[in-house]
Design a protein around this motif. Structure first.
Motif, PDB file in Angstrom:
ATOM      1  N   PHE A 259     -40.470  24.403 -27.351  1.00  0.00           N
ATOM      2  CA  PHE A 259     -39.077  24.480 -26.902  1.00  0.00           C
ATOM      3  C   PHE A 259     -38.436  23.082 -26.754  1.00  0.00           C
ATOM      4  O   PHE A 259     -37.218  22.948 -26.894  1.00  0.00           O
ATOM      5  CB  PHE A 259     -38.947  25.267 -25.593  1.00  0.00           C
ATOM      6  CG  PHE A 259     -39.803  24.769 -24.450  1.00  0.00           C
ATOM      7  CD1 PHE A 259     -39.399  23.700 -23.664  1.00  0.00           C
ATOM      8  CD2 PHE A 259     -41.016  25.385 -24.162  1.00  0.00           C
ATOM      9  CE1 PHE A 259     -40.178  23.245 -22.609  1.00  0.00           C
ATOM     10  CE2 PHE A 259     -41.814  24.936 -23.110  1.00  0.00           C
ATOM     11  CZ  PHE A 259     -41.399  23.861 -22.329  1.00  0.00           C
ATOM     12  N   ILE A 260     -39.258  22.059 -26.517  1.00  0.00           N
ATOM     13  CA  ILE A 260     -38.704  20.697 -26.472  1.00  0.00           C
ATOM     14  C   ILE A 260     -38.264  20.286 -27.882  1.00  0.00           C
ATOM     15  O   ILE A 260     -37.173  19.746 -28.072  1.00  0.00           O
ATOM     16  CB  ILE A 260     -39.726  19.677 -25.908  1.00  0.00           C
ATOM     17  CG1 ILE A 260     -40.068  20.005 -24.456  1.00  0.00           C
ATOM     18  CG2 ILE A 260     -39.163  18.253 -26.000  1.00  0.00           C
ATOM     19  CD1 ILE A 260     -41.097  19.061 -23.835  1.00  0.00           C
ATOM     20  N   GLY A 261     -39.110  20.577 -28.866  1.00  0.00           N
ATOM     21  CA  GLY A 261     -38.757  20.274 -30.254  1.00  0.00           C
ATOM     22  C   GLY A 261     -37.515  21.012 -30.702  1.00  0.00           C
ATOM     23  O   GLY A 261     -36.667  20.443 -31.409  1.00  0.00           O
ATOM     24  N   GLU A 262     -37.371  22.274 -30.282  1.00  0.00           N
ATOM     25  CA  GLU A 262     -36.183  23.053 -30.636  1.00  0.00           C
ATOM     26  C   GLU A 262     -34.929  22.443 -30.013  1.00  0.00           C
ATOM     27  O   GLU A 262     -33.865  22.384 -30.643  1.00  0.00           O
ATOM     28  CB  GLU A 262     -36.358  24.502 -30.179  1.00  0.00           C
ATOM     29  CG  GLU A 262     -37.414  25.267 -30.975  1.00  0.00           C
ATOM     30  CD  GLU A 262     -37.723  26.627 -30.377  1.00  0.00           C
ATOM     31  OE1 GLU A 262     -37.298  26.894 -29.237  1.00  0.00           O
ATOM     32  OE2 GLU A 262     -38.421  27.419 -31.057  1.00  0.00           O
ATOM     33  N   THR A 263     -35.058  21.985 -28.768  1.00  0.00           N
ATOM     34  CA  THR A 263     -33.930  21.349 -28.090  1.00  0.00           C
ATOM     35  C   THR A 263     -33.508  20.072 -28.824  1.00  0.00           C
ATOM     36  O   THR A 263     -32.313  19.818 -29.015  1.00  0.00           O
ATOM     37  CB  THR A 263     -34.303  21.008 -26.629  1.00  0.00           C
ATOM     38  OG1 THR A 263     -34.614  22.212 -25.934  1.00  0.00           O
ATOM     39  CG2 THR A 263     -33.161  20.296 -25.917  1.00  0.00           C
ATOM     40  N   VAL A 264     -34.505  19.281 -29.240  1.00  0.00           N
ATOM     41  CA  VAL A 264     -34.218  18.058 -29.998  1.00  0.00           C
ATOM     42  C   VAL A 264     -33.439  18.380 -31.268  1.00  0.00           C
ATOM     43  O   VAL A 264     -32.427  17.726 -31.583  1.00  0.00           O
ATOM     44  CB  VAL A 264     -35.525  17.307 -30.351  1.00  0.00           C
ATOM     45  CG1 VAL A 264     -35.243  16.178 -31.351  1.00  0.00           C
ATOM     46  CG2 VAL A 264     -36.176  16.747 -29.102  1.00  0.00           C
ATOM     47  N   ASN A 265     -33.870  19.382 -31.998  1.00  0.00           N
ATOM     48  CA  ASN A 265     -33.210  19.740 -33.261  1.00  0.00           C
ATOM     49  C   ASN A 265     -31.774  20.195 -33.044  1.00  0.00           C
ATOM     50  O   ASN A 265     -30.863  19.786 -33.773  1.00  0.00           O
ATOM     51  CB  ASN A 265     -33.999  20.843 -33.975  1.00  0.00           C
ATOM     52  CG  ASN A 265     -35.341  20.357 -34.485  1.00  0.00           C
ATOM     53  OD1 ASN A 265     -35.533  19.160 -34.705  1.00  0.00           O
ATOM     54  ND2 ASN A 265     -36.291  21.268 -34.666  1.00  0.00           N
ATOM     55  N   ILE A 266     -31.565  21.029 -32.042  1.00  0.00           N
ATOM     56  CA  ILE A 266     -30.226  21.556 -31.755  1.00  0.00           C
ATOM     57  C   ILE A 266     -29.276  20.434 -31.341  1.00  0.00           C
ATOM     58  O   ILE A 266     -28.148  20.320 -31.845  1.00  0.00           O
ATOM     59  CB  ILE A 266     -30.289  22.644 -30.659  1.00  0.00           C
ATOM     60  CG1 ILE A 266     -31.004  23.886 -31.200  1.00  0.00           C
ATOM     61  CG2 ILE A 266     -28.889  23.014 -30.170  1.00  0.00           C
ATOM     62  CD1 ILE A 266     -31.378  24.901 -30.134  1.00  0.00           C
ATOM     63  N   LEU A 267     -29.747  19.582 -30.421  1.00  0.00           N
ATOM     64  CA  LEU A 267     -28.893  18.504 -29.925  1.00  0.00           C
ATOM     65  C   LEU A 267     -28.652  17.431 -30.990  1.00  0.00           C
ATOM     66  O   LEU A 267     -27.567  16.855 -31.067  1.00  0.00           O
ATOM     67  CB  LEU A 267     -29.503  17.875 -28.674  1.00  0.00           C
ATOM     68  CG  LEU A 267     -29.444  18.721 -27.397  1.00  0.00           C
ATOM     69  CD1 LEU A 267     -30.216  18.041 -26.270  1.00  0.00           C
ATOM     70  CD2 LEU A 267     -27.997  18.964 -26.965  1.00  0.00           C
ATOM     71  N   THR A 268     -29.647  17.182 -31.836  1.00  0.00           N
ATOM     72  CA  THR A 268     -29.473  16.195 -32.911  1.00  0.00           C
ATOM     73  C   THR A 268     -28.412  16.659 -33.893  1.00  0.00           C
ATOM     74  O   THR A 268     -27.560  15.870 -34.333  1.00  0.00           O
ATOM     75  CB  THR A 268     -30.805  15.954 -33.657  1.00  0.00           C
ATOM     76  OG1 THR A 268     -31.762  15.430 -32.734  1.00  0.00           O
ATOM     77  CG2 THR A 268     -30.624  14.974 -34.802  1.00  0.00           C
ATOM     78  N   GLU A 269     -28.438  17.942 -34.228  1.00  0.00           N
ATOM     79  CA  GLU A 269     -27.433  18.493 -35.139  1.00  0.00           C
ATOM     80  C   GLU A 269     -26.039  18.384 -34.520  1.00  0.00           C
ATOM     81  O   GLU A 269     -25.062  18.009 -35.187  1.00  0.00           O
ATOM     82  CB  GLU A 269     -27.760  19.950 -35.479  1.00  0.00           C
ATOM     83  CG  GLU A 269     -26.706  20.633 -36.357  1.00  0.00           C
ATOM     84  CD  GLU A 269     -26.376  19.877 -37.626  1.00  0.00           C
ATOM     85  OE1 GLU A 269     -25.183  19.861 -38.007  1.00  0.00           O
ATOM     86  OE2 GLU A 269     -27.294  19.282 -38.239  1.00  0.00           O
TER      87      GLU A 269
END
Length: 353
Positions: A259-269
């Protein structure tokens, strides 16, 4: 990426990243960091090459500001004062002043701050000027001046009786001479970037000679300038958001929680989308001021969310004042109110209500 941007990023990664928390609280560390930028010749980027500048494009300058903010908020905040001073001198009609200062500014041989945010305040001016023989007499308070003990001089703004503002170069030190008095407060205890040595300056019958005058600005200049530059400060917030994501990425690599990796991807986009829209808006002369403020408020909100995410993912360690997530979160608070106007306050509040 321009060559000076590549050199700057390499310097930031090797010399600034390991001591970013120390730079936030230590003026001597911050001054050393600024000297490092001076060695690269990037402290007056917009200045023409004939005066030793890089003559950087608006796009490259914005990239530079975001880059610095990603690695150190204190360094970003300090150097932009000097860059602003260089910009004011560059546009001055005082050629003698330009010849003295501008060739020395890119490499930080002369360091100059600014003190004009008081022009944004409504009501009675905090510092006033009156024309006298050979120049102006200045009296009053400059509420915010950054870089004491680091900058040699600063460009002050004082309001004339007719509402215009006179900008001039004054010494950034405690003085009591035949020219008048300059008295500086102790450095303010800020939530972040304390190392920038931000003080209040009080001037009593200070004589500003004509040869030290940078410019005379018309009534309402500050409001017009804020509108013209409404999006520029967004890149500091974007850099702060990127700093939060850097911490999140490292935490993901360490803890491995999906879920940390998913958060990174969403916020980076979202960060990339926000940056693209701001870059596009800077080229769009038909965009309203309200729309520009909405975009800047978005960048601020992203900085807060990304840095808050870094705090949450870092768990209890983020309570430590010297933790990177703690520093970046405090930097987001600073960017939330830097250069704030009524319109920006409204746009920013609309992102949280």
């Amino acid at each position: 990426m321009s060559n000076f941007l590549q050199q700057t990023e390499a310097y930031l990664q090797t010399s600034i990243t390991p001591i970013a928390n120390e730079i936030d609280s230590s003026s001597s560390r911050l001054q050393d960091a600024l000297e490092g930028l001076g060695n690269l010749g990037v402290l007056a980027l917009r200045v023409p090459q004939r005066w030793g500048g890089k003559q950087a494009s608006a796009e490259n300058f914005a990239q530079f500001q975001e880059l610095i903010a990603r690695y150190s908020g204190a360094l970003a905040f300090l150097q932009t004062q000097h860059q602003s001073a260089a910009g004011m001198l560059m546009q001055s009609s005082n050629t003698e002043l330009q010849e003295v200062y501008l060739p020395q500014m890119s490499h930080g041989k002369i360091k100059v701050g600014v003190g004009f945010s008081q022009l944004r305040r409504s009501g009675k001016p905090t510092i006033v000027a009156k024309e006298v023989s050979g120049g102006y007499e200045l009296n009053g308070n400059v509420p915010w001046v950054t870089g004491w003990t680091i900058f040699k001089d600063f460009i002050i703004a004082a309001t004339l009786p007719d509402g215009r503002a006179v900008f001039g170069v004054v010494p950034f030190e405690n003085l009591n001479t035949s020219q008048g008095e300059i008295k500086l407060s102790s450095p303010m205890s800020l939530c972040a970037m304390t190392s920038t040595n931000t003080v209040t300056a009080t001037l009593n019958q200070w004589f500003l000679p004509s040869e030290k005058v940078v410019s005379l600005k018309p009534v309402g200049w500050i409001a017009e300038n804020d509108q013209k530059n409404a999006l520029k400060a967004s890149f500091f917030a974007l850099g702060c958001a990127r700093a939060g994501l850097d911490i999140l990425e490292k935490t993901f690599q360490k803890k491995g929680f999906t879920f940390i990796g998913e958060t990174v991807n969403i916020l980076t986009e979202e960060l990339n989308q926000c940056r693209r829209k701001i870059q596009h808006a800077q080229q769009n002369s038909t965009l309203s001021l309200a729309e520009k403020y909405q975009l800047r408020a978005w960048a601020i909100h992203l900085a807060v969310r990304c840095s808050h995410g870094a705090v949450i993912a870092s768990s209890g360690a983020a309570n430590l004042s010297q933790h990177h997530a703690q520093r970046v979160y405090r930097e987001a608070l600073v960017y939330s109110i830097s250069g704030q106007t009524k319109g920006l306050m409204e746009a920013s509040l609309n992102t949280v209500n």
